[in-house]
Design a protein around this motif. Structure first.
Motif, PDB file in Angstrom:
ATOM      1  N   MET A 284       0.867  -1.220  -0.040  1.00 50.82           N
ATOM      2  CA  MET A 284       0.124  -0.078   0.028  1.00 50.82           C
ATOM      3  C   MET A 284       0.718   1.306   0.014  1.00 50.82           C
ATOM      4  O   MET A 284       0.516   2.253  -0.697  1.00 50.82           O
ATOM      5  N   LYS A 285       1.871   1.198   0.674  1.00 48.71           N
ATOM      6  CA  LYS A 285       2.791   2.509   0.964  1.00 48.71           C
ATOM      7  C   LYS A 285       3.516   2.605  -0.666  1.00 48.71           C
ATOM      8  O   LYS A 285       3.467   3.848  -1.187  1.00 48.71           O
ATOM      9  N   THR A 286       3.984   1.546  -1.265  1.00 49.46           N
ATOM     10  CA  THR A 286       4.461   1.672  -2.394  1.00 49.46           C
ATOM     11  C   THR A 286       3.550   2.242  -3.346  1.00 49.46           C
ATOM     12  O   THR A 286       3.714   3.079  -4.444  1.00 49.46           O
ATOM     13  N   THR A 287       2.271   1.655  -3.654  1.00 47.90           N
ATOM     14  CA  THR A 287       1.226   2.030  -4.378  1.00 47.90           C
ATOM     15  C   THR A 287       0.803   3.640  -4.156  1.00 47.90           C
ATOM     16  O   THR A 287       0.601   4.383  -5.099  1.00 47.90           O
ATOM     17  N   ASN A 288       0.736   3.814  -2.924  1.00 45.46           N
ATOM     18  CA  ASN A 288       0.375   5.505  -2.464  1.00 45.46           C
ATOM     19  C   ASN A 288       1.360   6.287  -3.058  1.00 45.46           C
ATOM     20  O   ASN A 288       1.245   7.276  -3.647  1.00 45.46           O
ATOM     21  N   LYS A 289       2.876   5.907  -2.842  1.00 50.81           N
ATOM     22  CA  LYS A 289       3.809   6.680  -3.437  1.00 50.81           C
ATOM     23  C   LYS A 289       3.824   6.757  -5.026  1.00 50.81           C
ATOM     24  O   LYS A 289       3.931   7.977  -5.548  1.00 50.81           O
ATOM     25  N   GLU A 290       3.382   5.697  -5.626  1.00 51.35           N
ATOM     26  CA  GLU A 290       3.523   5.967  -7.008  1.00 51.35           C
ATOM     27  C   GLU A 290       2.206   6.702  -7.647  1.00 51.35           C
ATOM     28  O   GLU A 290       2.151   7.373  -8.676  1.00 51.35           O
ATOM     29  N   LEU A 291       1.319   6.564  -7.010  1.00 50.36           N
ATOM     30  CA  LEU A 291      -0.052   7.175  -7.193  1.00 50.36           C
ATOM     31  C   LEU A 291       0.362   8.723  -7.109  1.00 50.36           C
ATOM     32  O   LEU A 291      -0.186   9.673  -7.931  1.00 50.36           O
ATOM     33  N   LYS A 292       0.793   9.026  -6.142  1.00 49.70           N
ATOM     34  CA  LYS A 292       1.077  10.547  -5.840  1.00 49.70           C
ATOM     35  C   LYS A 292       2.190  11.064  -6.955  1.00 49.70           C
ATOM     36  O   LYS A 292       1.938  11.922  -7.250  1.00 49.70           O
ATOM     37  N   ARG A 293       3.170  10.169  -7.361  1.00 47.54           N
ATOM     38  CA  ARG A 293       4.041  10.640  -8.372  1.00 47.54           C
ATOM     39  C   ARG A 293       3.302  10.835  -9.557  1.00 47.54           C
ATOM     40  O   ARG A 293       3.655  11.538 -10.216  1.00 47.54           O
ATOM     41  N   GLN A 294       2.474  10.023  -9.913  1.00 46.63           N
ATOM     42  CA  GLN A 294       1.770   9.998 -11.271  1.00 46.63           C
ATOM     43  C   GLN A 294       0.835  11.282 -11.370  1.00 46.63           C
ATOM     44  O   GLN A 294       0.737  11.987 -12.186  1.00 46.63           O
ATOM     45  N   TYR A 295       0.030  11.282 -10.253  1.00 50.75           N
ATOM     46  CA  TYR A 295      -0.948  12.181 -10.162  1.00 50.75           C
ATOM     47  C   TYR A 295      -0.401  13.623 -10.158  1.00 50.75           C
ATOM     48  O   TYR A 295      -1.113  14.716 -10.212  1.00 50.75           O
ATOM     49  N   GLY A 296       0.882  13.764  -9.510  1.00 50.57           N
ATOM     50  CA  GLY A 296       1.398  15.176  -9.305  1.00 50.57           C
ATOM     51  C   GLY A 296       1.714  15.576 -10.735  1.00 50.57           C
ATOM     52  O   GLY A 296       1.925  16.826 -10.973  1.00 50.57           O
ATOM     53  N   LYS A 297       1.948  14.954 -11.747  1.00 50.15           N
ATOM     54  CA  LYS A 297       1.985  15.146 -13.040  1.00 50.15           C
ATOM     55  C   LYS A 297       0.926  15.821 -13.657  1.00 50.15           C
ATOM     56  O   LYS A 297       0.943  16.266 -14.853  1.00 50.15           O
ATOM     57  N   ILE A 298      -0.408  15.719 -13.194  1.00 53.95           N
ATOM     58  CA  ILE A 298      -1.741  16.015 -13.826  1.00 53.95           C
ATOM     59  C   ILE A 298      -2.192  17.258 -13.568  1.00 53.95           C
ATOM     60  O   ILE A 298      -2.017  17.684 -12.113  1.00 53.95           O
ATOM     61  N   ASP A 299      -2.234  18.205 -14.357  1.00 55.90           N
ATOM     62  CA  ASP A 299      -2.610  19.643 -14.122  1.00 55.90           C
ATOM     63  C   ASP A 299      -4.260  19.648 -14.142  1.00 55.90           C
ATOM     64  O   ASP A 299      -4.755  19.623 -15.318  1.00 55.90           O
ATOM     65  N   ILE A 300      -4.875  19.986 -13.264  1.00 52.59           N
ATOM     66  CA  ILE A 300      -6.219  19.855 -12.923  1.00 52.59           C
ATOM     67  C   ILE A 300      -6.652  21.154 -13.922  1.00 52.59           C
ATOM     68  O   ILE A 300      -7.756  20.996 -14.670  1.00 52.59           O
ATOM     69  N   ASP A 301      -6.052  22.396 -13.569  1.00 54.38           N
ATOM     70  CA  ASP A 301      -6.736  23.254 -14.234  1.00 54.38           C
ATOM     71  C   ASP A 301      -6.502  23.226 -15.853  1.00 54.38           C
ATOM     72  O   ASP A 301      -7.329  23.599 -16.669  1.00 54.38           O
ATOM     73  N   LYS A 302      -5.432  22.505 -16.538  1.00 52.50           N
ATOM     74  CA  LYS A 302      -5.439  22.314 -18.047  1.00 52.50           C
ATOM     75  C   LYS A 302      -6.556  21.375 -18.113  1.00 52.50           C
ATOM     76  O   LYS A 302      -6.986  21.612 -19.354  1.00 52.50           O
ATOM     77  N   ILE A 303      -6.687  20.202 -17.507  1.00 52.02           N
ATOM     78  CA  ILE A 303      -8.036  19.487 -17.810  1.00 52.02           C
ATOM     79  C   ILE A 303      -9.163  20.221 -17.934  1.00 52.02           C
ATOM     80  O   ILE A 303      -9.954  19.912 -18.874  1.00 52.02           O
ATOM     81  N   GLU A 304      -9.467  21.111 -16.882  1.00 51.81           N
ATOM     82  CA  GLU A 304     -10.670  22.040 -16.974  1.00 51.81           C
ATOM     83  C   GLU A 304     -10.801  22.742 -18.025  1.00 51.81           C
ATOM     84  O   GLU A 304     -11.680  22.956 -18.910  1.00 51.81           O
ATOM     85  N   ARG A 305      -9.573  23.259 -18.581  1.00 50.20           N
ATOM     86  CA  ARG A 305      -9.499  24.099 -20.057  1.00 50.20           C
ATOM     87  C   ARG A 305      -9.896  23.348 -21.164  1.00 50.20           C
ATOM     88  O   ARG A 305     -10.716  23.756 -21.994  1.00 50.20           O
ATOM     89  N   LEU A 306      -9.392  22.104 -21.090  1.00 47.37           N
ATOM     90  CA  LEU A 306      -9.816  21.259 -22.217  1.00 47.37           C
ATOM     91  C   LEU A 306     -11.079  20.935 -22.180  1.00 47.37           C
ATOM     92  O   LEU A 306     -11.750  20.826 -23.286  1.00 47.37           O
ATOM     93  N   GLN A 307     -11.728  20.701 -21.158  1.00 50.34           N
ATOM     94  CA  GLN A 307     -13.093  20.259 -21.244  1.00 50.34           C
ATOM     95  C   GLN A 307     -13.894  21.610 -21.608  1.00 50.34           C
ATOM     96  O   GLN A 307     -14.921  21.178 -22.602  1.00 50.34           O
ATOM     97  N   ASP A 308     -13.479  22.754 -21.290  1.00 53.70           N
ATOM     98  CA  ASP A 308     -14.152  23.861 -21.703  1.00 53.70           C
ATOM     99  C   ASP A 308     -14.115  24.014 -23.241  1.00 53.70           C
ATOM    100  O   ASP A 308     -15.101  24.234 -24.009  1.00 53.70           O
ATOM    101  N   GLU A 309     -12.955  23.969 -23.720  1.00 56.96           N
ATOM    102  CA  GLU A 309     -12.633  23.878 -25.341  1.00 56.96           C
ATOM    103  C   GLU A 309     -13.457  22.932 -25.817  1.00 56.96           C
ATOM    104  O   GLU A 309     -14.057  23.217 -27.063  1.00 56.96           O
ATOM    105  N   MET A 310     -13.655  21.551 -25.339  1.00 57.61           N
ATOM    106  CA  MET A 310     -14.222  20.547 -26.015  1.00 57.61           C
ATOM    107  C   MET A 310     -15.879  21.122 -26.003  1.00 57.61           C
ATOM    108  O   MET A 310     -16.578  20.857 -26.851  1.00 57.61           O
ATOM    109  N   ALA A 311     -16.372  21.610 -25.055  1.00 61.22           N
ATOM    110  CA  ALA A 311     -17.638  21.969 -24.907  1.00 61.22           C
ATOM    111  C   ALA A 311     -17.942  23.185 -25.924  1.00 61.22           C
ATOM    112  O   ALA A 311     -18.875  23.009 -26.613  1.00 61.22           O
ATOM    113  N   ASP A 312     -17.037  24.019 -26.079  1.00 61.68           N
ATOM    114  CA  ASP A 312     -17.432  25.025 -26.911  1.00 61.68           C
ATOM    115  C   ASP A 312     -17.224  24.488 -28.490  1.00 61.68           C
ATOM    116  O   ASP A 312     -17.901  24.929 -29.280  1.00 61.68           O
ATOM    117  N   LEU A 313     -16.349  23.608 -28.687  1.00 59.17           N
ATOM    118  CA  LEU A 313     -16.413  23.014 -29.816  1.00 59.17           C
ATOM    119  C   LEU A 313     -17.553  22.068 -30.352  1.00 59.17           C
ATOM    120  O   LEU A 313     -18.196  22.215 -31.508  1.00 59.17           O
TER     121      LEU A 313
END
Length: 212
Positions: free
Chosen positions: A108-137
């Motif tokens: 569980m510790k290893t998985t938690n560490k890996e998830l934090k590392r992976q999710y740390g690369k994700i920009d939530i604001d960028k995803i929201e902007r992509l969603q807005d752009e897709m809705a406009d399109l």
């Protein structure tokens, strides 16, 4: 240095598995002894059943009692050893469960560490902007589809009275041109003779007369 001073070799540490194995070995040995004593008791009982009362029978009975006492002592020791084995097996089971729990915690510790590392690369604001752009399109696409599917019918605000008057005027034009020479009205002619053609094409009546 160890050879000079005669140091003792390091012995392996005792384990629960080793202790349980040793106890089971002792239990097996005691079981063999109890089985042998049961055989002696059976022999003495058979002799006593055929003997009459007397000194000989008393002597056999005394031997049988001693064998019975030894058997009881072995059985008591067997019971203690079996209890010890049971307790050790329970401790071994708890130790195994603890190892499994620790393994799960480490996973569980290893998985938690890996998830934090992976999710740390994700920009939530960028995803929201992509969603807005897709809705406009999607909205633009829907507008384009609606525009392409628009019909070219007569507008609803056209006055039917004007249409009737125009249609009546066209009918009067047809009647007038027929009276004048039977020519097809201009608005019904399919072909217009180009300016560079000297003579208009012959009518069907002239073609038939030439063929006849």
């Amino acid at each position: 240095m160890n050879r000079l001073f005669g140091s003792k070799p390091t012995a392996p540490k005792p384990t629960l598995d080793g202790a349980v194995t040793n106890l089971n070995t002792r239990i097996d040995a005691l079981g063999i002894k109890v089985k042998a004593l049961n055989g002696e008791l059976s022999t003495y009982q058979e002799k006593l059943s055929r003997m009459r009362e007397g000194p000989g029978k008393k002597a056999i009975k005394a031997k049988a009692l001693k064998v019975l006492q030894r058997r009881k002592a072995y059985e008591a020791e067997l019971e203690k050893l079996e209890s010890q084995v049971w307790n050790m097996e329970q401790a071994q089971s708890m130790q195994d469960n603890l190892k499994n729990v620790m393994t799960q915690v480490d996973a569980m510790k290893t998985t938690n560490k890996e998830l934090k590392r992976q999710y740390g690369k994700i920009d939530i604001d960028k995803i929201e902007r992509l969603q807005d752009e897709m809705a406009d399109l999607m909205d633009v696409g829907n507008e384009i589809q609606e525009s392409l599917s628009r019909g070219y019918d007569i507008p609803d605000d056209v006055d039917e009275t004007e249409l009737d008057a125009e249609l009546e005027a066209l009918g009067m034009e047809v009647e007038y041109e027929q009276e004048m020479g039977g020519a097809v009205p201009g608005f019904l002619q399919d072909e217009v003779v180009p300016e560079f053609v000297d003579e208009p094409p012959e009518s069907e009546d002239k073609i038939k007369q030439a063929a006849g």
